[in-house]
Design a protein around this motif. Structure first.
Motif, PDB file in Angstrom:
ATOM      1  N   ILE A 117      34.290 -59.700  71.457  1.00 22.47           N
ATOM      2  CA  ILE A 117      33.749 -58.461  70.893  1.00 22.47           C
ATOM      3  C   ILE A 117      34.654 -57.906  69.795  1.00 22.47           C
ATOM      4  N   ASP A 118      35.910 -58.347  69.716  1.00 25.76           N
ATOM      5  CA  ASP A 118      36.795 -57.908  68.642  1.00 25.76           C
ATOM      6  C   ASP A 118      38.070 -58.739  68.670  1.00 25.76           C
ATOM      7  N   ASP A 119      38.695 -58.869  67.498  1.00 20.12           N
ATOM      8  CA  ASP A 119      40.030 -59.456  67.450  1.00 20.12           C
ATOM      9  C   ASP A 119      41.023 -58.321  67.249  1.00 20.12           C
ATOM     10  N   VAL A 120      42.151 -58.395  67.930  1.00 20.25           N
ATOM     11  CA  VAL A 120      43.071 -57.267  68.026  1.00 20.25           C
ATOM     12  C   VAL A 120      44.507 -57.755  67.880  1.00 20.25           C
ATOM     13  N   LEU A 121      45.422 -56.796  67.740  1.00 22.15           N
ATOM     14  CA  LEU A 121      46.848 -57.074  67.773  1.00 22.15           C
ATOM     15  C   LEU A 121      47.460 -56.372  68.978  1.00 22.15           C
ATOM     16  N   LEU A 122      48.250 -57.118  69.750  1.00 20.37           N
ATOM     17  CA  LEU A 122      48.952 -56.573  70.909  1.00 20.37           C
ATOM     18  C   LEU A 122      50.425 -56.422  70.569  1.00 20.37           C
ATOM     19  N   TYR A 123      50.943 -55.201  70.665  1.00 22.64           N
ATOM     20  CA  TYR A 123      52.359 -54.920  70.434  1.00 22.64           C
ATOM     21  C   TYR A 123      53.001 -54.694  71.813  1.00 22.64           C
ATOM     22  N   ARG A 124      53.803 -55.651  72.254  1.00 24.55           N
ATOM     23  CA  ARG A 124      54.378 -55.571  73.593  1.00 24.55           C
ATOM     24  C   ARG A 124      55.626 -54.685  73.607  1.00 24.55           C
ATOM     25  N   GLU A 125      55.597 -53.671  74.451  1.00 18.97           N
ATOM     26  CA  GLU A 125      56.745 -52.827  74.689  1.00 18.97           C
ATOM     27  C   GLU A 125      57.337 -53.176  76.055  1.00 18.97           C
ATOM     28  N   GLU A 126      58.395 -52.492  76.444  1.00 19.80           N
ATOM     29  CA  GLU A 126      59.047 -52.807  77.716  1.00 19.80           C
ATOM     30  C   GLU A 126      58.083 -52.677  78.884  1.00 19.80           C
ATOM     31  N   ARG A 127      57.371 -51.557  78.928  1.00 20.79           N
ATOM     32  CA  ARG A 127      56.415 -51.326  80.003  1.00 20.79           C
ATOM     33  C   ARG A 127      54.992 -51.187  79.498  1.00 20.79           C
ATOM     34  N   ASP A 128      54.817 -50.655  78.302  1.00 17.70           N
ATOM     35  CA  ASP A 128      53.507 -50.309  77.769  1.00 17.70           C
ATOM     36  C   ASP A 128      53.054 -51.299  76.694  1.00 17.70           C
ATOM     37  N   VAL A 129      51.826 -51.107  76.216  1.00 23.69           N
ATOM     38  CA  VAL A 129      51.265 -51.988  75.198  1.00 23.69           C
ATOM     39  C   VAL A 129      50.561 -51.132  74.138  1.00 23.69           C
ATOM     40  N   PHE A 130      50.892 -51.370  72.878  1.00 22.00           N
ATOM     41  CA  PHE A 130      50.227 -50.710  71.757  1.00 22.00           C
ATOM     42  C   PHE A 130      49.227 -51.705  71.175  1.00 22.00           C
ATOM     43  N   ILE A 131      47.991 -51.256  70.947  1.00 21.48           N
ATOM     44  CA  ILE A 131      46.912 -52.156  70.525  1.00 21.48           C
ATOM     45  C   ILE A 131      46.274 -51.634  69.247  1.00 21.48           C
ATOM     46  N   VAL A 132      46.065 -52.527  68.283  1.00 20.27           N
ATOM     47  CA  VAL A 132      45.374 -52.190  67.038  1.00 20.27           C
ATOM     48  C   VAL A 132      44.058 -52.960  67.000  1.00 20.27           C
ATOM     49  N   VAL A 133      42.961 -52.239  66.748  1.00 23.54           N
ATOM     50  CA  VAL A 133      41.633 -52.855  66.720  1.00 23.54           C
ATOM     51  C   VAL A 133      40.984 -52.586  65.376  1.00 23.54           C
ATOM     52  N   ASN A 134      39.902 -53.288  65.091  1.00 16.40           N
ATOM     53  CA  ASN A 134      39.196 -53.138  63.821  1.00 16.40           C
ATOM     54  C   ASN A 134      38.462 -51.800  63.738  1.00 16.40           C
ATOM     55  N   ALA A 135      38.375 -51.297  62.513  1.00 18.96           N
ATOM     56  CA  ALA A 135      37.833 -49.955  62.283  1.00 18.96           C
ATOM     57  C   ALA A 135      36.414 -49.797  62.815  1.00 18.96           C
ATOM     58  N   GLY A 136      35.577 -50.797  62.587  1.00 17.73           N
ATOM     59  CA  GLY A 136      34.181 -50.691  62.988  1.00 17.73           C
ATOM     60  C   GLY A 136      33.957 -50.733  64.482  1.00 17.73           C
TER      61      GLY A 136
END
Length: 207
Positions: free
Chosen positions: A125-144
């Motif tokens: 349903i989308d391609d994303v970027l996963l930014y791995r932190e020590e405990r948490d995860v930051f995610i970037v998704v497409n605008a649409g």
């Protein structure tokens, strides 16, 4: 005339993010969303278009000049229209592993991985970027897909000890890309200020 090295580079627009590339009349722009850098693009003479509901620059000059600029030096890209979610809590990584195709638990802390969100039947349903932190995860998704992806994440977060925070309106996002990006960044950073003097900025390394 300016050379590719000193001409502004256009924002990178992905085909899948928008249904049209139509130029728009100035009167139509009031209904479109804008990134914090919108007025900068307009002042620099970018050609603005309707990009999936956003008033975005598609290019500043000849496209081959812009490609040459980024490939031979570097270019700065406005990604403020993309979705930015922060999955926080003890189960953040475990939850992301239920929705993303990459094994998030194996991503080194401080690293980024390209991944996909998929339905239960395997359809992406989308391609994303996963930014791995020590405990948490930051995610970037497409605008649409911002609203749909947020709903998808929060649905799958039920039952996990974590929270999906939508930071799309609280944070902006730019990308410096090209073979000279690192050298350019540190040159400009040292010329402008010592980063330790800016209390609003934290040094975070993702690679």
């Amino acid at each position: 005339p300016s050379s590719p090295r000193n001409r502004p580079c256009a924002t990178f627009l992905r085909e899948q993010d928008h249904p049209s590339h139509r130029p728009i009349a100035m009167s139509d722009t009031q209904t479109l969303k804008q990134t914090p850098l919108h007025d900068v693009h307009a002042a620099l003479g970018a050609r603005m278009i309707d990009f999936g509901g956003w008033h975005m620059p598609v290019q500043y000059g000849p496209i081959l000049d812009e490609v040459t600029c980024v490939r031979n030096a570097c270019g700065l890209f406005d990604l403020g229209h993309m979705g930015r979610y922060h999955v926080v809590g003890p189960d953040a990584i475990r939850m992301v592993d239920t929705v993303a195709t990459n094994f998030c638990a194996k991503i080194p802390v401080g690293s980024i991985r390209y991944s996909l969100f998929c339905l239960e039947n395997g359809n992406p349903i989308d391609d994303v970027l996963l930014y791995r932190e020590e405990r948490d995860v930051f995610i970037v998704v497409n605008a649409g897909n911002r609203e749909r992806d947020l709903e998808h994440l929060r649905k799958h977060a039920e039952g996990f000890d974590c929270e999906v925070i939508d930071e799309s309106e609280d944070l902006d996002m730019i990308a410096l890309q090209g073979q000279n990006s690192v050298a350019f960044f540190f040159f400009k950073q040292e010329a402008a200020y010592e980063i330790s003097e800016c209390t609003e900025v934290q040094r975070v390394l993702f690679r």
